[in-house]
Write an enzyme that holds these catalytic residues in place. Structure first.
Site, mmCIF file in Angstrom:
data_model
loop_
_atom_site.group_PDB
_atom_site.id
_atom_site.type_symbol
_atom_site.label_atom_id
_atom_site.label_comp_id
_atom_site.label_asym_id
_atom_site.label_seq_id
_atom_site.Cartn_x
_atom_site.Cartn_y
_atom_site.Cartn_z
ATOM 1 N N SER A 16 24.244 28.263 54.707
ATOM 2 C CA SER A 16 24.157 28.701 53.309
ATOM 3 C C SER A 16 22.956 28.047 52.610
ATOM 4 O O SER A 16 22.355 28.642 51.712
ATOM 5 C CB SER A 16 25.454 28.419 52.549
ATOM 6 N N LEU A 89 23.577 18.842 62.746
ATOM 7 C CA LEU A 89 24.558 17.807 63.095
ATOM 8 C C LEU A 89 24.115 16.833 64.184
ATOM 9 O O LEU A 89 24.748 15.801 64.381
ATOM 10 C CB LEU A 89 25.887 18.473 63.485
ATOM 11 N N ASN A 106 16.929 15.266 54.629
ATOM 12 C CA ASN A 106 18.277 15.685 54.993
ATOM 13 C C ASN A 106 19.112 15.860 53.737
ATOM 14 O O ASN A 106 18.911 15.169 52.733
ATOM 15 C CB ASN A 106 18.921 14.617 55.895
ATOM 16 N N HIS A 108 22.937 15.678 52.249
ATOM 17 C CA HIS A 108 24.237 15.073 52.582
ATOM 18 C C HIS A 108 25.221 15.332 51.437
ATOM 19 O O HIS A 108 24.871 15.161 50.270
ATOM 20 C CB HIS A 108 24.070 13.569 52.824
ATOM 21 N N ASP A 149 21.904 8.528 57.697
ATOM 22 C CA ASP A 149 22.046 8.654 56.232
ATOM 23 C C ASP A 149 21.563 7.410 55.490
ATOM 24 O O ASP A 149 22.055 7.102 54.390
ATOM 25 C CB ASP A 149 23.519 8.934 55.835
ATOM 26 N N GLU A 178 24.398 21.855 45.965
ATOM 27 C CA GLU A 178 23.460 21.563 47.063
ATOM 28 C C GLU A 178 22.327 22.576 47.107
ATOM 29 O O GLU A 178 21.170 22.225 47.328
ATOM 30 C CB GLU A 178 24.184 21.632 48.417
HETATM 31 C C1 GRF Z 1 26.127 20.989 53.761
HETATM 32 O O1 GRF Z 1 27.311 20.761 53.076
HETATM 33 C C2 GRF Z 1 25.308 19.730 53.875
HETATM 34 O O2 GRF Z 1 25.559 18.815 52.873
HETATM 35 C C3 GRF Z 1 25.724 19.144 55.181
HETATM 36 O O3 GRF Z 1 26.035 20.262 55.994
HETATM 37 C C4 GRF Z 1 26.411 21.368 55.196
HETATM 38 C C5 GRF Z 1 25.630 22.564 55.638
HETATM 39 O O4 GRF Z 1 26.090 23.746 55.087
HETATM 40 N N1 GRF Z 1 24.706 18.293 55.705
HETATM 41 P P1 GRF Z 1 25.354 25.112 55.396
HETATM 42 O O5 GRF Z 1 25.287 25.284 56.901
HETATM 43 O O6 GRF Z 1 23.997 25.053 54.769
HETATM 44 O O7 GRF Z 1 26.204 26.173 54.763
#
Ligand code: GRF
Length: 191
Positions: A16, A89, A106, A108, A149, A178
């Protein structure tokens, strides 16, 4: 005409945040182009890359470690101005961190340094925030260093935590923030 700076976006999940970057570029809000999207597994997020005709490369995290590191490094185009980890990840190999100093960021889902570190990802973060009885949480964009992190925080956004929140509800509230935080931070860094 001057070319827009090139981003390489790393994903592992729904993508997303990748979609938010693509939308911001399409609307002209973000003056950049995504050169490649790289994933460490088969994931739903690749559909966003395909729909926007962005080259997509998968480097399987289950490859032998040395091969994974080497292929991941090779997948990044050298013209990359900024590497954006948007829900990636796997741990970024040291070789890549050293090759792209201050060029890897990154996202978080907490107010770092709180609720970061090994094993703190996805729903676990929100669960920990709720268990600790926090009244606010949020999201952070930070530079990637050798730790997990631990790199310098560049920007954060705070959201309230309500008493009846579930981890899923809190995650959704944070994820909305985000998307703008990430796009705005990329724009700021490219300027
Ligand atoms: C996000 O919540 C971010 O904070 C974390 O992973 C998630 C990724 O979400 N690192 P998406 O794949 O961008 O929907």
């Amino acid at each position: 005409m001057k070319e827009n700076p090139i981003l390489t976006v790393f994903i592992s999940g729904s993508g997303s945040n990748l979609a938010a970057i693509i939308a911001a570029i399409a609307s002209g809000k973000l003056k950049a182009q995504i050169g490649r999207v790289i994933a460490d597994r088969d994931c739903a997020g690749k559909a966003h890359a395909f729909a926007a005709h962005i080259p997509f490369i998968m480097v399987d995290r289950k490859l032998p470690e040395a091969t994974f590191k080497q292929q991941l490094h090779a997948a990044i185009s050298p013209e990359t101005r900024l590497i954006v980890l948007a829900g990636f990840l796997s741990v970024i190999p040291l070789e890549i961190i050293q090759a792209y100093p201050q060029k890897i960021i990154n996202l978080h889902p907490s107010l770092l340094p709180k609720y970061g570190g090994k094993g703190m990802y996805g729903m676990r973060v929100h669960q920990a925030v709720l268990s600790a009885g926090e009244t606010s949480s949020g999201c952070s964009v930070h530079y990637v260093d050798e730790g997990i992190d631990t790199g310098k925080v560049i920007a954060q956004k705070r959201v309230p935590v309500y008493q009846d929140d579930t981890p899923q509800v809190l995650q959704q509230r944070i994820q909305k923030q985000e998307h703008t935080l990430l796009v705005d931070t990329i724009a700021m860094l490219l300027n």
